[in-house]
Scaffold this motif. Structure first.
Motif, PDB file in Angstrom:
ATOM      1  N   ILE A 153       1.165  31.982  53.000  1.00  0.00           N
ATOM      2  CA  ILE A 153       0.174  31.563  52.177  1.00  0.00           C
ATOM      3  C   ILE A 153      -0.864  32.817  52.093  1.00  0.00           C
ATOM      4  O   ILE A 153      -1.157  33.403  53.242  1.00  0.00           O
ATOM      5  N   MET A 154      -1.168  33.336  50.955  1.00  0.00           N
ATOM      6  CA  MET A 154      -1.996  34.569  50.708  1.00  0.00           C
ATOM      7  C   MET A 154      -3.203  33.971  49.932  1.00  0.00           C
ATOM      8  O   MET A 154      -2.991  33.154  48.921  1.00  0.00           O
ATOM      9  N   GLN A 155      -4.498  34.268  50.107  1.00  0.00           N
ATOM     10  CA  GLN A 155      -5.552  34.018  49.329  1.00  0.00           C
ATOM     11  C   GLN A 155      -6.701  35.278  49.958  1.00  0.00           C
ATOM     12  O   GLN A 155      -6.464  36.089  50.317  1.00  0.00           O
ATOM     13  N   SER A 156      -7.500  35.232  48.678  1.00  0.00           N
ATOM     14  CA  SER A 156      -8.629  36.389  49.159  1.00  0.00           C
ATOM     15  C   SER A 156      -9.660  35.658  50.177  1.00  0.00           C
ATOM     16  O   SER A 156      -9.866  34.720  50.496  1.00  0.00           O
ATOM     17  N   PHE A 157      -9.745  36.891  51.051  1.00  0.00           N
ATOM     18  CA  PHE A 157     -10.739  36.360  52.194  1.00  0.00           C
ATOM     19  C   PHE A 157     -12.235  36.496  51.946  1.00  0.00           C
ATOM     20  O   PHE A 157     -12.868  35.637  52.479  1.00  0.00           O
ATOM     21  N   MET A 158     -12.624  37.286  51.019  1.00  0.00           N
ATOM     22  CA  MET A 158     -14.189  37.333  50.571  1.00  0.00           C
ATOM     23  C   MET A 158     -14.446  36.851  49.448  1.00  0.00           C
ATOM     24  O   MET A 158     -15.675  36.310  49.422  1.00  0.00           O
ATOM     25  N   TYR A 159     -13.717  36.921  48.457  1.00  0.00           N
ATOM     26  CA  TYR A 159     -14.115  36.623  46.933  1.00  0.00           C
ATOM     27  C   TYR A 159     -13.874  35.203  46.680  1.00  0.00           C
ATOM     28  O   TYR A 159     -12.828  34.703  47.185  1.00  0.00           O
ATOM     29  N   SER A 160     -14.375  34.532  45.806  1.00  0.00           N
ATOM     30  CA  SER A 160     -14.150  33.210  45.291  1.00  0.00           C
ATOM     31  C   SER A 160     -13.155  33.295  44.255  1.00  0.00           C
ATOM     32  O   SER A 160     -12.782  34.373  43.781  1.00  0.00           O
ATOM     33  N   SER A 161     -12.697  32.140  43.769  1.00  0.00           N
ATOM     34  CA  SER A 161     -11.857  32.038  42.713  1.00  0.00           C
ATOM     35  C   SER A 161     -12.376  32.354  41.422  1.00  0.00           C
ATOM     36  O   SER A 161     -11.553  32.911  40.475  1.00  0.00           O
ATOM     37  N   LYS A 162     -13.807  32.591  41.085  1.00  0.00           N
ATOM     38  CA  LYS A 162     -14.449  32.884  39.693  1.00  0.00           C
ATOM     39  C   LYS A 162     -14.424  34.380  39.905  1.00  0.00           C
ATOM     40  O   LYS A 162     -14.425  35.083  38.832  1.00  0.00           O
ATOM     41  N   GLU A 163     -14.544  35.173  41.106  1.00  0.00           N
ATOM     42  CA  GLU A 163     -14.521  36.603  41.115  1.00  0.00           C
ATOM     43  C   GLU A 163     -12.853  37.029  40.845  1.00  0.00           C
ATOM     44  O   GLU A 163     -12.814  38.304  40.503  1.00  0.00           O
ATOM     45  N   VAL A 164     -12.069  36.575  41.853  1.00  0.00           N
ATOM     46  CA  VAL A 164     -10.865  37.193  42.001  1.00  0.00           C
ATOM     47  C   VAL A 164     -10.034  35.970  41.763  1.00  0.00           C
ATOM     48  O   VAL A 164     -10.040  34.921  42.531  1.00  0.00           O
ATOM     49  N   GLU A 165      -8.922  36.227  40.932  1.00  0.00           N
ATOM     50  CA  GLU A 165      -7.825  35.177  40.831  1.00  0.00           C
ATOM     51  C   GLU A 165      -6.492  35.780  40.946  1.00  0.00           C
ATOM     52  O   GLU A 165      -6.083  36.716  40.374  1.00  0.00           O
ATOM     53  N   PHE A 166      -5.778  35.177  41.932  1.00  0.00           N
ATOM     54  CA  PHE A 166      -4.527  35.506  42.490  1.00  0.00           C
ATOM     55  C   PHE A 166      -3.395  34.707  41.437  1.00  0.00           C
ATOM     56  O   PHE A 166      -3.490  33.727  41.102  1.00  0.00           O
ATOM     57  N   ASP A 167      -2.400  35.669  41.190  1.00  0.00           N
ATOM     58  CA  ASP A 167      -1.359  35.000  40.275  1.00  0.00           C
ATOM     59  C   ASP A 167      -0.008  36.080  40.600  1.00  0.00           C
ATOM     60  O   ASP A 167      -0.167  37.100  41.003  1.00  0.00           O
ATOM     61  N   TRP A 168       1.188  35.287  40.483  1.00  0.00           N
ATOM     62  CA  TRP A 168       2.440  35.937  40.651  1.00  0.00           C
ATOM     63  C   TRP A 168       2.805  36.659  39.347  1.00  0.00           C
ATOM     64  O   TRP A 168       2.329  36.406  38.404  1.00  0.00           O
ATOM     65  N   ARG A 169       3.770  37.796  39.618  1.00  0.00           N
ATOM     66  CA  ARG A 169       4.194  38.284  38.499  1.00  0.00           C
ATOM     67  C   ARG A 169       5.059  37.594  37.662  1.00  0.00           C
ATOM     68  O   ARG A 169       5.726  36.579  38.174  1.00  0.00           O
ATOM     69  N   LYS A 170       5.064  37.682  36.333  1.00  0.00           N
ATOM     70  CA  LYS A 170       6.163  36.833  35.678  1.00  0.00           C
ATOM     71  C   LYS A 170       7.389  36.969  35.633  1.00  0.00           C
ATOM     72  O   LYS A 170       7.971  35.997  35.505  1.00  0.00           O
ATOM     73  N   TRP A 171       8.126  37.937  35.925  1.00  0.00           N
ATOM     74  CA  TRP A 171       9.272  38.224  36.268  1.00  0.00           C
ATOM     75  C   TRP A 171       9.662  38.460  37.801  1.00  0.00           C
ATOM     76  O   TRP A 171       9.160  39.329  38.362  1.00  0.00           O
ATOM     77  N   SER A 172      10.589  37.789  38.466  1.00  0.00           N
ATOM     78  CA  SER A 172      10.988  37.997  39.751  1.00  0.00           C
ATOM     79  C   SER A 172       9.865  38.424  40.686  1.00  0.00           C
ATOM     80  O   SER A 172       9.597  39.578  41.070  1.00  0.00           O
ATOM     81  N   ARG A 195      -3.806  25.652  43.458  1.00  0.00           N
ATOM     82  CA  ARG A 195      -4.942  25.664  43.063  1.00  0.00           C
ATOM     83  C   ARG A 195      -5.757  24.267  43.357  1.00  0.00           C
ATOM     84  O   ARG A 195      -6.784  24.312  42.922  1.00  0.00           O
ATOM     85  N   SER A 196      -5.301  23.841  44.440  1.00  0.00           N
ATOM     86  CA  SER A 196      -5.930  22.681  44.696  1.00  0.00           C
ATOM     87  C   SER A 196      -6.575  22.395  46.089  1.00  0.00           C
ATOM     88  O   SER A 196      -6.968  21.602  46.672  1.00  0.00           O
ATOM     89  N   THR A 197      -6.666  23.788  46.578  1.00  0.00           N
ATOM     90  CA  THR A 197      -7.125  23.943  48.018  1.00  0.00           C
ATOM     91  C   THR A 197      -8.482  24.379  47.913  1.00  0.00           C
ATOM     92  O   THR A 197      -9.163  25.069  46.980  1.00  0.00           O
ATOM     93  N   GLU A 198      -9.340  23.728  48.937  1.00  0.00           N
ATOM     94  CA  GLU A 198     -10.820  23.918  49.160  1.00  0.00           C
ATOM     95  C   GLU A 198     -11.048  24.547  50.632  1.00  0.00           C
ATOM     96  O   GLU A 198     -10.280  24.511  51.386  1.00  0.00           O
ATOM     97  N   ASP A 199     -12.093  25.644  50.478  1.00  0.00           N
ATOM     98  CA  ASP A 199     -12.541  26.169  51.795  1.00  0.00           C
ATOM     99  C   ASP A 199     -13.257  25.343  52.470  1.00  0.00           C
ATOM    100  O   ASP A 199     -13.607  24.180  52.133  1.00  0.00           O
ATOM    101  N   GLU A 200     -14.113  25.724  53.738  1.00  0.00           N
ATOM    102  CA  GLU A 200     -14.755  25.008  54.747  1.00  0.00           C
ATOM    103  C   GLU A 200     -16.013  24.728  53.782  1.00  0.00           C
ATOM    104  O   GLU A 200     -16.794  23.760  54.064  1.00  0.00           O
ATOM    105  N   LEU A 201     -16.495  25.498  52.806  1.00  0.00           N
ATOM    106  CA  LEU A 201     -17.701  25.206  51.936  1.00  0.00           C
ATOM    107  C   LEU A 201     -17.581  24.410  50.578  1.00  0.00           C
ATOM    108  O   LEU A 201     -18.285  24.112  50.079  1.00  0.00           O
TER     109      LEU A 201
END
Length: 494
Positions: free
Chosen positions: A115-134, A159-165
Motif C-alpha cells: 500500500i502506497m500513499q502520500s506521507f505529507m500531502y492531503s488528497s486535495k493537494e496530491v492525488e495518486f493514480d495508476w498508469r492507464k496501461w500495464s 479512496r475510502s480510507t481515512e487517516d487519524e485526523l
C-alpha cells in the motif's frame, strides 16, 4: 511498477522482501525548460537533481524498511520533458509486512498487499493514480521457492480510507497472492511422518519374544515424530489456533501412541495367560490304574438304616456306550459319596466318624494321585486348562464339607455325610452343575484368554489375536484418516 524479484517470504516474521523498479510521473508548470534545444523532446538528469525540484512523497504504509539500491551510484534518474512532465525512476527494495494466516498450513494461501500513499500531502493537494496501461508488471523469469504467485496481479485505488485526523486518503494497492506448494512438505513432512507411523506397525509382527526390540521400536518412533514436529514448528510463528499440520502430526502421534498402548495391553494379557497356565482349574483325569479304590463303608449296626450309605445307582440292563460327558459325570460319582444322615444310637456316630475319616483320607490320597497324573498329562499330552464355572467342571476338592453336624445342641444326633459336589444341587449347593459341553475356554471374569476355534479346531490365544487384528486395523484406520484429512485440506486451499 515492475516487480523484479520476490524473496525471503518469512512465515515466522510474517513478511517478504520485494525488489522493484518504481516509475513516477507528474507535471510541474513552474519549471523553466528554456535551456532545452528546439528539437529535443526530453532531457535525462542524474539522481541528485531530485533534491532541487519538487517531488511527491509516496511511502509504503506496511513496509518495515525501504531504500534505493546503491552500488557505485544511486540507481535513480530524473527525466524532464518539454511539456513540463517529470519522470522519476529508481530501483527500490523493501521488506513488506503481511498479515498471514496459517489455518491451512502447509497448503495455505497468503494474500499480501503493498500500500502506497502520500506521507505529507492531503488528497486535495496530491492525488495518486495508476498508469492507464500495464500499471503493475512482473518479471516473467521470477521463480519462488515454496510458493507460486497468482497472476495477473490485482491493483486498484482505495479512496475510502481515512487517516487519524478523519481526512480521506487515496491509496495505491497491489495485492500479491502466494499459494504454498505442497511438494516441499510432501517430501519433508508427510512422507517421513507416514514412514515413521508405518515403522511402528512392524512391532505387531515381532511378538512378545522380542520385548526389548518392540519397546525400542515404538519409543524411537514416538521420539522421531516428536522431533519432526518440533522442526516444523520452528519455521512458524507461535499462533494460538490449530493448523492443518498440527492435525496431521497429532494424528501420527496418536497412532504411534496407540501402538504403544496396544503393546501394553498385549503384554498384560500375556502375563495373565501365563499365570493361568501355571495355576489352572483342571478337571481331574480318569485314572488308568484300577488299583486305587475307595474304602468300603463299615457294616452298619442294627440301629442304623441301610439307607444311610447310598452308593451311585447301577443299572443291570445293558446300556448304550457312554459319551464323554457321561464318562466325566460317572467318574465324579465314583469318587463322591452322597449320604443322608439319620438318627442312631450312641455307637453309631463312632462308626460313622471312622468311616468319614477313612473317606477323607482316601479322597486326599486320590487327589494326590490325580495331581501327579495331571502334571504327567500336561507335559505329554498338552492338555488345555479348563475353567470350572465356564464348562461346568469342578476341581477334586471332595470331602471338604464332610462331617458337618445337623444339630449342634441337644444330643442324639450324628453328622451327615455330604460331598462338596452334588450332581443335583451343584457346587457347594449353588446351582446345578451341567455335564461338560463345548470346548474348553479360559476366562478372567468375562474376558476369554484362550479358546478353541469351533470351525478350525485351532487354539486361539487372546493377545496373539489382538496382534493379528492390529496388523489390519491400524493401517485401515490410518488410511481412513488420510482419506478424510487430505480432501478437507485441498478444499480449504482452493
Amino acid at each position: 511498477m515492475l516487480i523484479q524479484d520476490i524473496n525471503s517470504i518469512n512465515a515466522a516474521d510474517m513478511d517478504f522482501r520485494v525488489d522493484l523498479f518504481l516509475h513516477m510521473t507528474w507535471v510541474d508548470r513552474r519549471l523553466n525548460l528554456s535551456h532545452l534545444a528546439s528539437g529535443q523532446a526530453f532531457h535525462t538528469l542524474p539522481s541528485y537533481v531530485i533534491d532541487h525540484i519538487w517531488t511527491p512523497d509516496p511511502y509504503v504504509t506496511n513496509a518495515k524498511d525501504a531504500a534505493i539500491t546503491k552500488l557505485t551510484t544511486t540507481y535513480a534518474s530524473v527525466t524532464l520533458y518539454r511539456n513540463h512532465t517529470i519522470k522519476y525512476s529508481a530501483r527500490v527494495y523493501s521488506t513488506i509486512a503481511c498479515q498471514m494466516e496459517f489455518y491451512g498450513y502447509p497448503m495455505d494461501v497468503q494474500t499480501c498487499a503493498m500500500i502506497m500513499q502520500s506521507f505529507m500531502y492531503s488528497s486535495k493537494e496530491v492525488e495518486f493514480d495508476w498508469r492507464k496501461w500495464s500499471p503493475v508488471m512482473i518479471n516473467p523469469e521470477l521463480r519462488l521457492l515454496q510458493f507460486s504467485l497468482k497472476q495477473p496481479l490485482k491493483n486498484y485505488v482505495n479512496r475510502s480510507t481515512e487517516d487519524e485526523l478523519g481526512q480521506k486518503v487515496i491509496q495505491l494497492v497491489v495485492e500479491l497472492e502466494f499459494s504454498r506448494e505442497i511438494g516441499h512438505h510432501l517430501v519433508q513432512t508427510f512422507v517421513p511422518s507416514f514412514l515413521v507411523v508405518a515403522l511402528s506397525w512392524f512391532s505387531f509382527w515381532l511378538g512378545l519374544e522380542a520385548i526389548p526390540g518392540r519397546v525400542t521400536l515404538l519409543v524411537t518412533s514416538l521420539l522421531t515424530i516428536t522431533t519432526l514436529f518440533t522442526g516444523i514448528k520452528e519455521g512458524l510463528p507461535p499462533v494460538a489456533y490449530v493448523k492443518a499440520i498440527d492435525v496431521w502430526m497429532a494424528g501420527c502421534m496418536v497412532f504411534i501412541f496407540a501402538a504403544l498402548g496396544e503393546f501394553v495391553v498385549v503384554r498384560v494379557l500375556n502375563v495373565m495367560h501365563a499365570a493361568q497356565r501355571l495355576h489352572p482349574s483342571y478337571l481331574p483325569p480318569i485314572p488308568n490304574s484300577p488299583s486305587i479304590s475307595p474304602p468300603q463303608p463299615p457294616s452298619p449296626s442294627p440301629s442304623v438304616s441301610s439307607s444311610s450309605f447310598l452308593l451311585p445307582p447301577s443299572t443291570t440292563t445293558p446300556a448304550a456306550p457312554l459319551s464323554q460327558s457321561d464318562k466325566y459325570d460317572q467318574h465324579l460319582r465314583r469318587v463322591t459319596v452322597i449320604s443322608h444322615g439319620s438318627r442312631a444310637n450312641n455307637t453309631a456316630p463312632t462308626n460313622t466318624n471312622n468311616y468319614n475319616n477313612g473317606l477323607i483320607s482316601h479322597h486326599n490320597h486320590h487327589r494326590d494321585h490325580y495331581t501327579r497324573h495331571l502334571h504327567h498329562n500336561t507335559n505329554s499330552r498338552n492338555r488345555k486348562p479348563l475353567d470350572a464355572r465356564e464348562n461346568g467342571h469342578v476341581g477334586l476338592s471332595v470331602g471338604v464339607g464332610i462331617g458337618s453336624s445337623e444339630d449342634s445342641g441337644g444330643g442324639g444326633t450324628r453328622p451327615g455325610l455330604r460331598s462338596n459336589w452334588d450332581p443335583e444341587a451343584g457346587w457347594m449347593g449353588v446351582g446345578r452343575v451341567a455335564p461338560p459341553t463345548g470346548r474348553p475356554r479360559q476366562q478372567i471374569g468375562r474376558l476369554s484368554l484362550q479358546w478353541i476355534d469351533p470351525k478350525t479346531g485351532e487354539k486361539k490365544i487372546l493377545w496373539k489375536e489382538i496382534d493379528k487384528a492390529s496388523r489390519v486395523v491400524f493401517p485401515l484406520m490410518f488410511l481412513l484418516f488420510m482419506l478424510i484429512y487430505f480432501p478437507i485440506l485441498v478444499s480449504r486451499a482452493f
